[in-house]
Structures are given as structure tokens and as C-alpha cells.
Write an enzyme that holds these catalytic residues in place. Structure first.
Site, PDB file in Angstrom:
ATOM      1  CE  LYS A 215      40.231  35.774  54.968  1.00 53.59           C
ATOM      2  NZ  LYS A 215      38.852  35.717  54.444  1.00 53.59           N
ATOM      3  CG  ASP A 232      34.415  46.397  55.888  1.00 54.88           C
ATOM      4  OD1 ASP A 232      35.036  45.397  55.493  1.00 54.88           O
ATOM      5  OD2 ASP A 232      33.531  46.961  55.214  1.00 54.88           O
ATOM      6  CB  CYS A 336      37.300  34.703  48.033  1.00 46.85           C
ATOM      7  SG  CYS A 336      36.187  36.117  48.021  1.00 46.85           S
TER       8      CYS A 336
END
Length: 409
Positions: A215, A232, A336
Site C-alpha cells: 500500500k 511499522d 483483511c
């Protein structure tokens, strides 16, 4: 009776204890533990049992087909790399019958609007009150739907997919003369949160949970990021993000990206209220991986508590994303997973906390036009309370992908 010697007394003692002759001292014997000898239930089976229990209630009659798709090979899209010298790639892919599903969207919108205009004209010819009511409803719907159809789809992001039912695989990516790879293979549904974010020129963008980097790469393909912060918490996953950037992005563009490894939940303490756009693609049960792969499976018994705490982690990350956005800034939350506990419920709780604890009003943006624009590529769930959900389907085996867009007022 003759007295027993030393050895005889030892043997008698062992016999009284129930030990067979010749057995060693008791301290060297052990009893096998059940936990060490019982067969371990595979994490994938635990995941499927959990899904069968919860998703059969949530999805109803749709669950058997979604389940079958989760257990079949996933479909991919080829995200073209605008930074690579690969002008020949679109023609190569089109010869294979692949199409850019994103560039087709404005054409479909135009056809839809033309169809709405025809319906409006027919309503005008109908002199009944019912005909006029239909006409007025059509006018309102078109007025509401036209702006997002025209403005929310980036023409610079190009992703090729094969038609429904076509399970052709893409070749591996190839480097150009400068070593930049020509496309990135990813679940095409993963681009929908990026498209929903609708990055505009010179936007400051935060990708709060950026690794492994698909992304992040798509955000850079828009060419609009004035600055991109890619964060992250996992240092090992951040290394993968660095690899993606070096494989696809030239140095002058990489210089506009800051890669960090903060705990995303604390981001408001780092740079609160500074971003025009924030993507919060949170850790989740990754349903397809959990159903298919034993490696790093969150349904492993050792990770039970971690899995149970996911909705709380997701809520904290979404709240950090909202607080990182400027007033009037936009946030897209995505997972997801098919789980409403990780999707709509997290969004609803974040809206409540933003209002009651931070006095921040957050508006949920309507993304229903995505369903119409991309219905030929993806299978959407029609009953989401908030946001949109792509369902895996055997003929269009993308997803699952949930995404919801919020605006900080």
C-alpha cells in the site's frame, strides 16, 4: 530362612514398589505427559473452525462459497510501477487479456450516468405521480453520486487483473535498465483503501502500519504525496518495506519517505494533528493466510491471547490515526478480515471514543460507489453497516478486504 543380603534387600524393595526386576532407580524413570504426546491440532483447522462458527452467522448463505474461495489459490493484480521504464508492459499484459480495472472505472461511471439520464427522461414522459417520484429520486441519487465517482479514483494508479474466472498467473516482475522492477504483484483488493484515501497534490500522508509495503508503494504511485511517513512497529517487517522501496522507487522519491518503527498506538505523541491523509491498515486475523498457512498463524494456541486482544489493538491504532489527522483530514481504516468485530465494531467504538473522550466529531464517508465501479472485478458484501467489504469468490478470488473512510471534522 537365611537373611537377605544387601542386593536381595534392594531387589525386594523394588518389587514391593511395583518395579520390574532390572529396572533402574525410580528417580531416572518418568511419566510421559499427555500434552507432549497428544496430536497437535493444526492452526489452520482451528482457524476454519472459528470461521465456520462465526462467519456462517455473519454471512449466512454466502459463507460456503466464501469458504471455498479462501481455500483456493488467491488471485493477484499487477500494480504498474510508474517509476520504471516499462512502457511496453501495458501492451504485453493486454495481449494476455488483462485489463487495468482502475482506468475502466471512469468509463463505467460515465455509462452509469448516461443510463441514469435515460431513466430520468423516461420518468419525465410518465405523467403519473409515481413517475415523477421515480424521476426525482433518480435526480437526487445522480447528484449525490456523481462527485465521488469523478474525484475519488486516481488515474495514476494502474493495476492489471485478469477477467472473472480467468486464473492465469502473471510472470514475475522484471527490472528495467536502472534496476527498478516493472510491476508489483498484490491482492488487487488491497488497492481499494488507497483509492478511497484519494490523495491530493502535496498531501502529507501517514501509513501507520506500512509493512510489508504494497500500500505504501501504491500511495507513491499517485505522485501526489508531498511527504509520506511509513511506519511499522515490527523492525523485521520494516526491513521488507525498505526492500520494496529500493526495488521499485528511485532515490529522489525515496527521499520524500520517512520510514520509522514506532508503536503506532503512540503516534499522536510523535506527530499529532499534522496529516491530510492517514491510512490505518491494522494487524488482523489475516483470514486467508490463517485458513491456508501454518507458518506465523495467529490461531496457533500460543497466540490465543494475542488474537483475543486484536480488536483492542485495532481500536487503539485507529484512534491514533484519527488523532494524527488534521481537522478536515481523512482516515481510511482497513483489514483483511471478514470479522465484524475487527471491522465495523472497531469503527463504531472509535467514533464514540473520539466524541466522548476527545471532543472530536468524526464523519463516516459513503463509499457505496466503489461497489458499482468495481463490481466486475470484485465481489462485495452488500450488508456492511459501515464501510465496504470485498468477499473472496471462486471467479474473483481477491480479498477479503474491509475498508472504511472517516473524516475528522
Amino acid at each position: 530362612m537365611a537373611a537377605l543380603g544387601g542386593r536381595g534387600r534392594a531387589a525386594a524393595a523394588l518389587l514391593r514398589r511395583g518395579a520390574a526386576p532390572g529396572a533402574g532407580p525410580r528417580r531416572h524413570r518418568h511419566k510421559e505427559k499427555w500434552a507432549a504426546t497428544a496430536p497437535r491440532i493444526p492452526s489452520t483447522r482451528l482457524a476454519l473452525h472459528h470461521f465456520d462458527t462465526s462467519y456462517s452467522l455473519h454471512l449466512g448463505a454466502l459463507w460456503p462459497s466464501v469458504r471455498a474461495a479462501l481455500l483456493c489459490e488467491q488471485k493477484y493484480g499487477a500494480l504498474l510501477n510508474n517509476f520504471a521504464a516499462a512502457d511496453h508492459v501495458p501492451q504485453e499484459l493486454e495481449l494476455l487479456n488483462a485489463t487495468d480495472f482502475i482506468s475502466e472505472a471512469p468509463q463505467k461511471a460515465q455509462h452509469w450516468q448516461q443510463g441514469a439520464a435515460v431513466g430520468e427522461a423516461r420518468g419525465c414522459q410518465d405523467g403519473s405521480d409515481e413517475g415523477r417520484t421515480v424521476m426525482q429520486a433518480g435526480m437526487v441519487t445522480q447528484a449525490e453520486m456523481s462527485p465521488p465517482l469523478c474525484t475519488s479514483i486516481s488515474s495514476k494508479i494502474k493495476c492489471y487483473t485478469f477477467p472473472r474466472g480467468d486464473i492465469t498467473r502473471f510472470r514475475p516482475a522484471r527490472p528495467d535498465s536502472l534496476g527498478l522492477l516493472d510491476y508489483y504483484l498484490m491482492d488487487a483488493a488491497s488497492l481499494l483503501p488507497v483509492l478511497a484515501l484519494n490523495v491530493q497534490p502535496d498531501d502529507f500522508v501517514l501509513d501507520l502500519c506500512a509493512a510489508p509495503g504494497g500500500k505504501t508503494l501504491a500511495l507513491l504511485q499517485t505522485g501526489f504525496c508531498g511527504h509520506l511517513a511509513a511506519n511499522d512497529v515490527s523492525i523485521s517487517r520494516t526491513k521488507r518495506l525498505y526492500q520494496i522501496l529500493h526495488s521499485y522507487v528511485p532515490k529522489e522519491v525515496r527521499n520524500t519517505v520517512s520510514v520509522t518503527s514506532y508503536d503506532g498506538r503512540d503516534w499522536d505523541q510523535v506527530e499529532g494533528g499534522t496529516f491530510h491523509k492517514v491510512l490505518v491498515d491494522v494487524p488482523c486475523t489475516t483470514d486467508r493466510h490463517s485458513a491456508m498457512e501454518e507458518d506465523n498463524n495467529i490461531f496457533h494456541k500460543r497466540r490465543t491471547k494475542e488474537r483475543q486482544m486484536l480488536p483492542m489493538l485495532q481500536l487503539e491504532l485507529l484512534m491514533a490515526g484519527i488523532l494524527a489527522a488534521k481537522p478536515a483530514g481523512e482516515v481510511v481504516y482497513s483489514t483483511c478480515s471478514l470479522s465484524p468485530l475487527q471491522n465495523e465494531c472497531v469503527v463504531e467504538r472509535a467514533l464514540d471514543i473520539a466524541e466522548t473522550q476527545f471532543n472530536i466529531s468524526v464523519h463516516v464517508e459513503d463509499l457505496s460507489h466503489f461497489r458499482m465501479l468495481f463490481q466486475d472485478t470484485f465481489s462485495f458484501f452488500s450488508d456492511c453497516r459501515l464501510g465496504e467489504l470485498v468477499l473472496p469468490h471462486l471467479t474473483a478470488n481477491f480479498g477479503p478486504m474491509y475498508f472504511c473512510k472517516l473524516r475528522r471534522m
